[in-house]
Design a protein around this motif. Structure first.
Motif, PDB file in Angstrom:
ATOM      1  N   GLU A 189      -2.632  -1.420  -8.105  1.00 10.78           N
ATOM      2  CA  GLU A 189      -3.700  -0.783  -8.870  1.00 10.78           C
ATOM      3  C   GLU A 189      -3.283   0.573  -9.421  1.00 10.78           C
ATOM      4  O   GLU A 189      -3.956   1.131 -10.288  1.00 10.78           O
ATOM      5  CB  GLU A 189      -4.965  -0.656  -8.021  1.00 10.78           C
ATOM      6  CG  GLU A 189      -4.900   0.388  -6.931  1.00 10.78           C
ATOM      7  CD  GLU A 189      -6.158   0.456  -6.080  1.00 10.78           C
ATOM      8  OE1 GLU A 189      -6.545   1.569  -5.686  1.00 10.78           O
ATOM      9  OE2 GLU A 189      -6.742  -0.613  -5.806  1.00 10.78           O
ATOM     10  N   LEU A 190      -2.172   1.107  -8.931  1.00 11.89           N
ATOM     11  CA  LEU A 190      -1.675   2.385  -9.436  1.00 11.89           C
ATOM     12  C   LEU A 190      -0.809   2.222 -10.688  1.00 11.89           C
ATOM     13  O   LEU A 190      -0.566   3.191 -11.399  1.00 11.89           O
ATOM     14  CB  LEU A 190      -0.858   3.100  -8.353  1.00 11.89           C
ATOM     15  CG  LEU A 190      -1.628   3.574  -7.116  1.00 11.89           C
ATOM     16  CD1 LEU A 190      -0.659   4.063  -6.046  1.00 11.89           C
ATOM     17  CD2 LEU A 190      -2.614   4.676  -7.488  1.00 11.89           C
ATOM     18  N   VAL A 225       0.843  -1.191   0.000  1.00  5.27           N
ATOM     19  CA  VAL A 225       0.000   0.000   0.000  1.00  5.27           C
ATOM     20  C   VAL A 225       0.881   1.244   0.000  1.00  5.27           C
ATOM     21  O   VAL A 225       1.911   1.294   0.686  1.00  5.27           O
ATOM     22  CB  VAL A 225      -0.929   0.008   1.228  1.00  5.27           C
ATOM     23  CG1 VAL A 225      -1.617   1.360   1.392  1.00  5.27           C
ATOM     24  CG2 VAL A 225      -1.975  -1.096   1.109  1.00  5.27           C
ATOM     25  N   TRP A 241      -3.829   9.385  -4.095  1.00  9.70           N
ATOM     26  CA  TRP A 241      -3.166   8.083  -4.227  1.00  9.70           C
ATOM     27  C   TRP A 241      -2.899   7.443  -2.863  1.00  9.70           C
ATOM     28  O   TRP A 241      -2.657   6.242  -2.790  1.00  9.70           O
ATOM     29  CB  TRP A 241      -1.854   8.231  -4.991  1.00  9.70           C
ATOM     30  CG  TRP A 241      -2.010   8.281  -6.475  1.00  9.70           C
ATOM     31  CD1 TRP A 241      -3.100   8.685  -7.181  1.00  9.70           C
ATOM     32  CD2 TRP A 241      -1.029   7.899  -7.437  1.00  9.70           C
ATOM     33  NE1 TRP A 241      -2.861   8.603  -8.526  1.00  9.70           N
ATOM     34  CE2 TRP A 241      -1.593   8.120  -8.728  1.00  9.70           C
ATOM     35  CE3 TRP A 241       0.260   7.416  -7.356  1.00  9.70           C
ATOM     36  CZ2 TRP A 241      -0.904   7.860  -9.899  1.00  9.70           C
ATOM     37  CZ3 TRP A 241       0.966   7.153  -8.532  1.00  9.70           C
ATOM     38  CH2 TRP A 241       0.388   7.372  -9.787  1.00  9.70           C
ATOM     39  N   ARG A 276      -3.847   3.686  -1.351  1.00  8.28           N
ATOM     40  CA  ARG A 276      -4.225   2.769  -2.433  1.00  8.28           C
ATOM     41  C   ARG A 276      -3.152   1.699  -2.636  1.00  8.28           C
ATOM     42  O   ARG A 276      -1.969   1.901  -2.346  1.00  8.28           O
ATOM     43  CB  ARG A 276      -4.449   3.531  -3.733  1.00  8.28           C
ATOM     44  CG  ARG A 276      -5.653   4.460  -3.711  1.00  8.28           C
ATOM     45  CD  ARG A 276      -5.807   5.213  -5.012  1.00  8.28           C
ATOM     46  NE  ARG A 276      -6.017   4.315  -6.154  1.00  8.28           N
ATOM     47  CZ  ARG A 276      -6.076   4.730  -7.421  1.00  8.28           C
ATOM     48  NH1 ARG A 276      -5.942   6.015  -7.706  1.00  8.28           N
ATOM     49  NH2 ARG A 276      -6.261   3.862  -8.404  1.00  8.28           N
ATOM     50  N   LYS A 277      -3.554   0.562  -3.154  1.00  4.81           N
ATOM     51  CA  LYS A 277      -2.626  -0.514  -3.464  1.00  4.81           C
ATOM     52  C   LYS A 277      -1.708  -0.097  -4.612  1.00  4.81           C
ATOM     53  O   LYS A 277      -2.164   0.451  -5.626  1.00  4.81           O
ATOM     54  CB  LYS A 277      -3.396  -1.782  -3.862  1.00  4.81           C
ATOM     55  CG  LYS A 277      -4.053  -2.510  -2.700  1.00  4.81           C
ATOM     56  CD  LYS A 277      -3.038  -3.385  -1.977  1.00  4.81           C
ATOM     57  CE  LYS A 277      -3.715  -4.316  -0.979  1.00  4.81           C
ATOM     58  NZ  LYS A 277      -2.730  -5.196  -0.305  1.00  4.81           N
TER      59      LYS A 277
END
Length: 232
Positions: A97-98, A19, A90, A93-94
């Protein structure tokens, strides 16, 4: 002028779970990070420190706790200028996924043009960190003399941007620098130029070996935003 020891915080619960923590409150060291922090006093044994300066975030304060316990006379200061990059929307967030976000390409290839939605630009991040270091250099030299050594505990992207500044390297190249959790980087400042005398030193070369699944450093395509979790 003083010598600055930059310590990245130990591995955090966010690092371990992939994360991007950013400035999310309550992110602590995980078990490995606590062990890394516990080893820090011995790693720095024999180095006389004039002061310790910390990012305000919990994971940095936890990293310094064993060192401060071993050196009760070492003064601790908090410095907002070396706080983690404000990743804005951001944050939390994982990282997986970015990867496909269009902005990630800019972060990797042209970070001086990268600005995080709801957060700050990477240029702003570097500028405030460099200004904080310059200010602390002057303060430490005035109070302790030009040969003094002091320590800052901060974050991966902050330390990488400070290394880029010390090397006279454009921010667009800073993703070529790797700084693992609880690694030690040292910069000796002089009136003419800084000298990078340690970079990302963990005392552990295990991360150079191929992983069991056959991957390793040679397989990495992108730099880990935020600094990554380091060797497992």
């Amino acid at each position: 002028m003083p010598t600055l020891i930059l310590v990245r915080h130990g591995r955090s619960t966010a690092n371990n779970s992939g994360v991007l923590a950013g400035r999310t409150p309550g992110v602590a060291l995980d078990e490995r990070g606590a062990a890394q922090a516990a080893a820090l006093p011995d790693r720095l044994a024999g180095v006389e420190l004039a002061a310790a300066v910390s990012s305000p975030l919990q994971r940095c304060r936890e990293t310094l706790a064993p060192l401060l316990s071993a050196r009760p006379d070492l003064p601790l200061h908090t410095e907002d200028g070396i706080n983690e990059c404000d990743y804005g929307d951001w944050s939390g967030r994982k990282l997986a996924e970015l990867t496909d976000e269009p902005l990630m390409t800019t972060v990797q290839q042209h970070p001086s043009a990268a600005g995080f939605p709801g957060g700050e630009t990477m240029r702003t991040m570097q500028n405030r960190a460099v200004e904080a270091v310059r200010s602390w250099n002057a303060r430490i030299e005035e109070q302790h003399g030009p040969e003094a050594v002091y320590l800052m505990c901060s974050h991966g992207d902050i330390i990488k941007s400070l290394v880029a500044d010390a090397l006279g390297m454009h921010l667009d190249l800073f993703q070529r620098v790797s700084v693992e959790p609880c690694s030690v980087t040292a910069v000796r400042y002089t009136p003419l130029r800084p000298y990078l005398i340690r970079l990302g030193d963990t005392g552990d070369l295990g991360s150079l070996a191929p992983k069991e699944d056959g991957s390793g450093a040679s397989a990495e395509r992108d730099a880990a935003i935020g600094g990554g979790a380091g060797a497992s």
